[in-house]
Design a protein around this motif. Structure first.
Motif, PDB file in Angstrom:
ATOM      1  N   GLY A 150       0.811  -1.213   0.000  1.00 21.22           N
ATOM      2  CA  GLY A 150       0.000   0.000   0.000  1.00 21.22           C
ATOM      3  C   GLY A 150       0.839   1.255   0.000  1.00 21.22           C
ATOM      4  N   PHE A 151       0.280   2.325   0.509  1.00 23.68           N
ATOM      5  CA  PHE A 151       0.987   3.604   0.501  1.00 23.68           C
ATOM      6  C   PHE A 151       0.400   4.530   1.553  1.00 23.68           C
ATOM      7  CE2 PHE A 151      -2.452   3.792  -2.621  1.00 23.68           C
ATOM      8  CZ  PHE A 151      -3.123   4.947  -2.255  1.00 23.68           C
ATOM      9  N   SER A 152       1.151   5.583   1.830  1.00 29.98           N
ATOM     10  CA  SER A 152       0.679   6.618   2.748  1.00 29.98           C
ATOM     11  C   SER A 152       1.257   7.947   2.299  1.00 29.98           C
ATOM     12  CB  SER A 152       1.107   6.317   4.187  1.00 29.98           C
ATOM     13  OG  SER A 152       0.583   7.287   5.078  1.00 29.98           O
ATOM     14  N   THR A 153       0.688   9.027   2.807  1.00 31.10           N
ATOM     15  CA  THR A 153       1.209  10.361   2.529  1.00 31.10           C
ATOM     16  C   THR A 153       1.568  11.038   3.843  1.00 31.10           C
ATOM     17  OG1 THR A 153      -0.932  11.518   2.637  1.00 31.10           O
ATOM     18  CG2 THR A 153      -0.310  10.539   0.523  1.00 31.10           C
ATOM     19  N   VAL A 154       2.547  11.932   3.783  1.00 34.48           N
ATOM     20  CA  VAL A 154       2.970  12.658   4.978  1.00 34.48           C
ATOM     21  C   VAL A 154       3.587  13.988   4.545  1.00 34.48           C
ATOM     22  CG1 VAL A 154       5.311  11.697   5.039  1.00 34.48           C
ATOM     23  CG2 VAL A 154       4.203  12.389   7.181  1.00 34.48           C
ATOM     24  N   HIS A 155       3.474  14.993   5.380  1.00 32.89           N
ATOM     25  CA  HIS A 155       4.066  16.289   5.076  1.00 32.89           C
ATOM     26  C   HIS A 155       5.581  16.243   5.292  1.00 32.89           C
ATOM     27  CE1 HIS A 155      -0.141  17.681   5.660  1.00 32.89           C
ATOM     28  NE2 HIS A 155       0.212  18.553   4.748  1.00 32.89           N
ATOM     29  N   GLY A 156       6.304  16.890   4.384  1.00 29.11           N
ATOM     30  CA  GLY A 156       7.749  16.959   4.506  1.00 29.11           C
ATOM     31  C   GLY A 156       8.360  17.606   3.282  1.00 29.11           C
ATOM     32  N   GLY A 157       9.575  18.130   3.444  1.00 26.86           N
ATOM     33  CA  GLY A 157      10.236  18.819   2.349  1.00 26.86           C
ATOM     34  C   GLY A 157      11.155  17.945   1.531  1.00 26.86           C
ATOM     35  N   SER A 158      11.371  16.698   1.973  1.00 24.47           N
ATOM     36  CA  SER A 158      12.214  15.762   1.240  1.00 24.47           C
ATOM     37  C   SER A 158      11.825  14.358   1.653  1.00 24.47           C
ATOM     38  CB  SER A 158      13.701  16.011   1.537  1.00 24.47           C
ATOM     39  OG  SER A 158      13.994  15.659   2.882  1.00 24.47           O
ATOM     40  N   ILE A 159      12.310  13.369   0.909  1.00 24.67           N
ATOM     41  CA  ILE A 159      12.004  11.983   1.250  1.00 24.67           C
ATOM     42  C   ILE A 159      12.571  11.643   2.619  1.00 24.67           C
ATOM     43  CG2 ILE A 159      12.435   9.588   0.618  1.00 24.67           C
ATOM     44  CD1 ILE A 159      12.403  10.482  -2.326  1.00 24.67           C
ATOM     45  N   VAL A 160      13.802  12.069   2.883  1.00 21.67           N
ATOM     46  CA  VAL A 160      14.422  11.789   4.180  1.00 21.67           C
ATOM     47  C   VAL A 160      13.609  12.409   5.310  1.00 21.67           C
ATOM     48  CG1 VAL A 160      16.421  12.275   5.632  1.00 21.67           C
ATOM     49  CG2 VAL A 160      16.749  11.481   3.282  1.00 21.67           C
ATOM     50  N   ARG A 161      13.174  13.656   5.116  1.00 20.36           N
ATOM     51  CA  ARG A 161      12.377  14.311   6.166  1.00 20.36           C
ATOM     52  C   ARG A 161      11.042  13.607   6.369  1.00 20.36           C
ATOM     53  NH1 ARG A 161      13.457  20.712   4.666  1.00 20.36           N
ATOM     54  NH2 ARG A 161      15.665  20.748   5.286  1.00 20.36           N
ATOM     55  N   GLY A 162      10.491  13.057   5.302  1.00 20.23           N
ATOM     56  CA  GLY A 162       9.252  12.309   5.430  1.00 20.23           C
ATOM     57  C   GLY A 162       9.439  11.056   6.273  1.00 20.23           C
ATOM     58  N   ILE A 163      10.529  10.323   6.033  1.00 15.95           N
ATOM     59  CA  ILE A 163      10.839   9.127   6.819  1.00 15.95           C
ATOM     60  C   ILE A 163      11.040   9.491   8.288  1.00 15.95           C
ATOM     61  CG2 ILE A 163      12.515   7.285   7.176  1.00 15.95           C
ATOM     62  CD1 ILE A 163      10.996   6.789   4.672  1.00 15.95           C
ATOM     63  N   VAL A 164      11.790  10.545   8.523  1.00 15.15           N
ATOM     64  CA  VAL A 164      12.045  10.981   9.893  1.00 15.15           C
ATOM     65  C   VAL A 164      10.753  11.411  10.582  1.00 15.15           C
ATOM     66  CG1 VAL A 164      13.205  12.733  11.311  1.00 15.15           C
ATOM     67  CG2 VAL A 164      14.425  11.655   9.419  1.00 15.15           C
ATOM     68  N   ARG A 165       9.875  12.079   9.831  1.00 20.97           N
ATOM     69  CA  ARG A 165       8.614  12.516  10.416  1.00 20.97           C
ATOM     70  C   ARG A 165       7.759  11.323  10.833  1.00 20.97           C
ATOM     71  NH1 ARG A 165       5.045  16.265  11.491  1.00 20.97           N
ATOM     72  NH2 ARG A 165       2.867  16.078  10.871  1.00 20.97           N
ATOM     73  N   VAL A 166       7.702  10.287   9.999  1.00 24.27           N
ATOM     74  CA  VAL A 166       6.935   9.092  10.364  1.00 24.27           C
ATOM     75  C   VAL A 166       7.487   8.486  11.645  1.00 24.27           C
ATOM     76  CG1 VAL A 166       6.389   6.725   9.690  1.00 24.27           C
ATOM     77  CG2 VAL A 166       6.147   8.575   8.033  1.00 24.27           C
ATOM     78  N   GLY A 185      10.315   5.936  -1.448  1.00 29.04           N
ATOM     79  CA  GLY A 185       9.832   7.258  -1.064  1.00 29.04           C
ATOM     80  C   GLY A 185       9.688   8.109  -2.308  1.00 29.04           C
ATOM     81  N   VAL A 186       8.642   8.932  -2.340  1.00 29.64           N
ATOM     82  CA  VAL A 186       8.382   9.821  -3.478  1.00 29.64           C
ATOM     83  C   VAL A 186       8.188  11.238  -2.957  1.00 29.64           C
ATOM     84  CG1 VAL A 186       6.742  10.444  -5.292  1.00 29.64           C
ATOM     85  CG2 VAL A 186       7.350   8.038  -4.936  1.00 29.64           C
ATOM     86  N   LEU A 187       8.853  12.185  -3.562  1.00 29.63           N
ATOM     87  CA  LEU A 187       8.672  13.595  -3.211  1.00 29.63           C
ATOM     88  C   LEU A 187       7.815  14.266  -4.274  1.00 29.63           C
ATOM     89  CD1 LEU A 187       9.349  16.074  -1.431  1.00 29.63           C
ATOM     90  CD2 LEU A 187      11.309  16.480  -2.937  1.00 29.63           C
ATOM     91  N   PHE A 212       6.295  14.734  -9.882  1.00 28.25           N
ATOM     92  CA  PHE A 212       7.132  13.834  -9.100  1.00 28.25           C
ATOM     93  C   PHE A 212       8.549  14.394  -9.131  1.00 28.25           C
ATOM     94  CE2 PHE A 212       3.455  11.386  -9.945  1.00 28.25           C
ATOM     95  CZ  PHE A 212       3.387  10.358  -9.011  1.00 28.25           C
ATOM     96  N   ALA A 213       8.975  15.020  -8.052  1.00 30.93           N
ATOM     97  CA  ALA A 213      10.267  15.702  -8.036  1.00 30.93           C
ATOM     98  C   ALA A 213      11.419  14.756  -7.733  1.00 30.93           C
ATOM     99  CB  ALA A 213      10.250  16.829  -7.012  1.00 30.93           C
ATOM    100  N   ASP A 214      11.146  13.675  -7.003  1.00 30.00           N
ATOM    101  CA  ASP A 214      12.212  12.763  -6.613  1.00 30.00           C
ATOM    102  C   ASP A 214      11.597  11.410  -6.246  1.00 30.00           C
ATOM    103  OD1 ASP A 214      14.737  11.830  -5.996  1.00 30.00           O
ATOM    104  OD2 ASP A 214      14.834  12.799  -4.022  1.00 30.00           O
ATOM    105  N   MET A 215      12.370  10.336  -6.458  1.00 31.47           N
ATOM    106  CA  MET A 215      11.935   8.997  -6.057  1.00 31.47           C
ATOM    107  C   MET A 215      13.177   8.225  -5.646  1.00 31.47           C
ATOM    108  SD  MET A 215       9.455   6.300  -8.041  1.00 31.47           S
ATOM    109  CE  MET A 215       8.739   4.901  -7.159  1.00 31.47           C
ATOM    110  N   ALA A 216      13.073   7.480  -4.558  1.00 30.71           N
ATOM    111  CA  ALA A 216      14.246   6.768  -4.059  1.00 30.71           C
ATOM    112  C   ALA A 216      13.854   5.450  -3.411  1.00 30.71           C
ATOM    113  CB  ALA A 216      14.998   7.643  -3.050  1.00 30.71           C
ATOM    114  N   LYS A 217      14.749   4.477  -3.502  1.00 28.24           N
ATOM    115  CA  LYS A 217      14.596   3.191  -2.814  1.00 28.24           C
ATOM    116  C   LYS A 217      15.109   3.391  -1.388  1.00 28.24           C
ATOM    117  CE  LYS A 217      13.899  -1.329  -2.587  1.00 28.24           C
ATOM    118  NZ  LYS A 217      14.746  -2.277  -3.342  1.00 28.24           N
TER     119      LYS A 217
END
Length: 323
Positions: free
Chosen positions: A252-268, A288-290, A302-307
């Motif tokens: 599945g997937f989820s959305t979260v506020h953040g300015g980058s993929i790393v910040r999104g992971i940290v926020r979760v 992660g998708v920005l 889609f500004a960025d995507m990373a494994k």
């Protein structure tokens, strides 16, 4: 038994009162199928946020400050007002729901202002905002390959971005791929206000409210045996439950506020309030998708995507996909 005639008459009267309060440029925008949000700034300027497009100021249709105050006052009657200076509520005109956020001069000294955001119509099959598909974004081949691989292996994706960047729209495009590949999969979506549209033959759409939290809905959703689990705007305890669900093999997937993929992971991780290790969070998320909104064109992209690899040496380790 519900008095259907009484309900219809009540809805007709409420609609009549609202259309009277929202006459002119504001009502025109709300009734336009291509407009998703009507914004009134402190100067009285009215702008339309069009579907997948730009923010368009309505030239020559500026509202006087008193007219904006009167509009907010009419909308506030019998509804939730915070400190008599701010309005937060939801309205309905026919089958169109509108979320209202408004500010009076007591808290907005430059002048009263309001945002009126439209949401999808009620009922399955009513898709008044046509959903974008992944090909509509013109994605790099590496992104397309990652999305297909994730869909086929039951992976998970975290869509990250600031408010208005198109996180939910992008996530909805990925859901379109999932349902295209696996049309009989059982999909469960959890949101505060329904925005995601799903074409699955088996779709359970759940919405949190003041009495039932995201976390409670998420825990109950696990008993529905979902093949795909989607949580929009993860927050609080729901973030922990989401990671635990993803970690047990639910795609599945989820959305979260953040300015980058790393910040999104940290926020979760932070939202889980110390109840999950950093490595547990990274192991549960495949990609992660920005998402970003172009400030010149207004288009979401889609500004960025990373494994997502792991968390080592106090940092998120990821592999960015080539554009």
């Amino acid at each position: 038994m519900i008095d259907e005639m009484g309900y219809e008459e009540q809805l007709r009267r409420k609609t009549s009162a609202l259309t009277g309060a929202l006459e002119g440029v504001v009502l025109d925008g709300l009734m336009d199928d291509s407009v998703t949000e009507v914004m009134i700034d402190p100067s009285g300027r009215v702008s339309y946020d069009r579907l997948y497009g730009t923010l368009e100021p309505q030239v020559g249709k500026q509202l006087e400050s008193r007219a904006v105050v009167n509009l907010i006052s009419k909308l506030a009657q019998g509804r939730s007002v915070v400190g008599e200076a701010m309005l937060e509520t939801e309205l309905q005109i026919h089958d169109v729901r509108i979320r209202v956020q408004a500010w009076l001069p007591e808290v907005s000294p430059l002048g009263a202002a309001a945002n009126l955001r439209k949401h999808r119509r009620q009922g399955k099959g009513k898709n008044d905002f046509p959903a974008l598909k992944l090909p509509d974004y013109g994605l790099p081949s590496s992104y397309n390959e990652a999305f297909h691989e994730c869909a086929e292996t039951g992976g998970t994706i975290l869509f990250v971005g600031p408010t208005g960047s198109g996180k939910t729209t992008g996530a909805g495009a990925y859901l379109g791929l999932l349902t295209e590949k696996f049309p009989t999969d059982h999909v469960v979506t959890i949101e505060d206000v329904r925005e995601i549209y799903c074409e699955s033959e088996s779709w359970l759409a759940l919405c949190a409210n003041d009495k039932v939290s995201q976390a409670r809905l998420l825990r109950s959703a696990m008993r529905a045996r979902p093949d795909v689990l989607a949580l929009s705007e993860a927050r609080d305890k729901a973030a922990k439950d989401m990671i635990m669900s993803f970690g047990t093999g639910h795609g599945g997937f989820s959305t979260v506020h953040g300015g980058s993929i790393v910040r999104g992971i940290v926020r979760v991780h932070d939202l889980a309030d110390g109840e999950l290790s950093e490595s547990t969070v990274c192991e549960a998320i495949t990609y992660g998708v920005l998402m970003r909104r172009d400030r010149k064109t207004g288009k979401r992209e889609f500004a960025d995507m990373a494994k997502i690899n792991d968390w080592r040496d106090d940092r998120v380790n990821l592999t960015q996909l080539p554009r």
